[in-house]
Design a protein around this motif. Structure first.
Motif, mmCIF file in Angstrom:
data_model
loop_
_atom_site.group_PDB
_atom_site.id
_atom_site.type_symbol
_atom_site.label_atom_id
_atom_site.label_comp_id
_atom_site.label_asym_id
_atom_site.label_seq_id
_atom_site.Cartn_x
_atom_site.Cartn_y
_atom_site.Cartn_z
ATOM 1 N N UNK A 29 104.157 -23.931 117.263
ATOM 2 C CA UNK A 29 105.478 -24.203 116.701
ATOM 3 C C UNK A 29 105.750 -25.704 116.627
ATOM 4 N N UNK A 30 105.258 -26.456 117.593
ATOM 5 C CA UNK A 30 105.444 -27.907 117.576
ATOM 6 C C UNK A 30 104.731 -28.541 116.394
ATOM 7 N N UNK A 31 103.599 -27.952 115.998
ATOM 8 C CA UNK A 31 102.826 -28.491 114.874
ATOM 9 C C UNK A 31 103.249 -27.898 113.538
ATOM 10 N N UNK A 32 103.992 -26.797 113.567
ATOM 11 C CA UNK A 32 104.497 -26.207 112.336
ATOM 12 C C UNK A 32 103.456 -25.549 111.456
ATOM 13 N N UNK A 33 102.393 -24.996 112.026
ATOM 14 C CA UNK A 33 101.332 -24.370 111.242
ATOM 15 C C UNK A 33 101.603 -22.869 111.098
ATOM 16 N N UNK A 34 102.160 -22.472 109.958
ATOM 17 C CA UNK A 34 102.552 -21.083 109.704
ATOM 18 C C UNK A 34 101.359 -20.127 109.792
ATOM 19 N N UNK A 35 100.229 -20.489 109.188
ATOM 20 C CA UNK A 35 99.055 -19.622 109.208
ATOM 21 C C UNK A 35 98.557 -19.364 110.620
ATOM 22 N N UNK A 36 98.498 -20.425 111.401
ATOM 23 C CA UNK A 36 98.046 -20.291 112.789
ATOM 24 C C UNK A 36 99.035 -19.454 113.600
ATOM 25 N N UNK A 89 108.711 -12.761 125.815
ATOM 26 C CA UNK A 89 108.893 -14.172 125.475
ATOM 27 C C UNK A 89 110.167 -14.353 124.660
ATOM 28 N N UNK A 90 110.564 -15.604 124.464
ATOM 29 C CA UNK A 90 111.708 -15.907 123.604
ATOM 30 C C UNK A 90 111.493 -17.275 122.981
ATOM 31 N N UNK A 91 112.060 -17.482 121.786
ATOM 32 C CA UNK A 91 111.975 -18.823 121.205
ATOM 33 C C UNK A 91 112.883 -19.782 121.974
ATOM 34 N N UNK A 92 112.523 -21.048 122.001
ATOM 35 C CA UNK A 92 113.329 -22.047 122.694
ATOM 36 C C UNK A 92 113.262 -23.363 121.923
ATOM 37 N N UNK A 93 114.282 -24.150 122.069
ATOM 38 C CA UNK A 93 114.356 -25.462 121.442
ATOM 39 C C UNK A 93 114.290 -26.511 122.539
ATOM 40 N N UNK A 94 113.461 -27.529 122.318
ATOM 41 C CA UNK A 94 113.332 -28.606 123.288
ATOM 42 C C UNK A 94 113.409 -29.932 122.552
#
Length: 103
Positions: A29-36, A89-94
């Protein structure tokens, strides 16, 4: 020794080490790679009982979940949150480290 697919090996790792699963998703998520992200979510679904089980736990339609996790999938936030929640798990913003907020 029996050969295993990469997806099967990763599913086993994620099943045995939920912290690794969370860290892997966080890095993607930090790298923003949708396919991965889609590949990893499919591997994680396999680790947590397969798409039918994850769909049931996330209260989602299995057919739609297969499409969502496809190579061209683009999950909505609500679906992504439900999928992650079914895996514990859950999404989180940092904040970005060393970055001051813009005024």
């Amino acid at each position: 020794m029996k050969d295993r697919s990469h997806d099967d090996a990763m599913a086993d790792l994620f099943r045995d080490d939920p912290e690794l699963a969370a860290a892997t998703l966080d890095a993607i998520l930090a790298n923003g790679d949708q396919g991965e992200l889609m590949v990893t979510l499919r591997q994680m679904a396999k680790a947590f009982g397969g798409v039918p089980q994850v769909a049931k736990a996330a209260d989602l339609n299995p057919t739609q979940l297969y499409r969502t996790l496809s190579a061209t999938g683009n999950p909505e936030l609500l679906s992504l949150s439900a999928i992650l929640r079914s895996m514990g798990l859950r999404p989180a913003i940092q904040p970005l480290s060393g970055t001051a907020p813009r005024a």
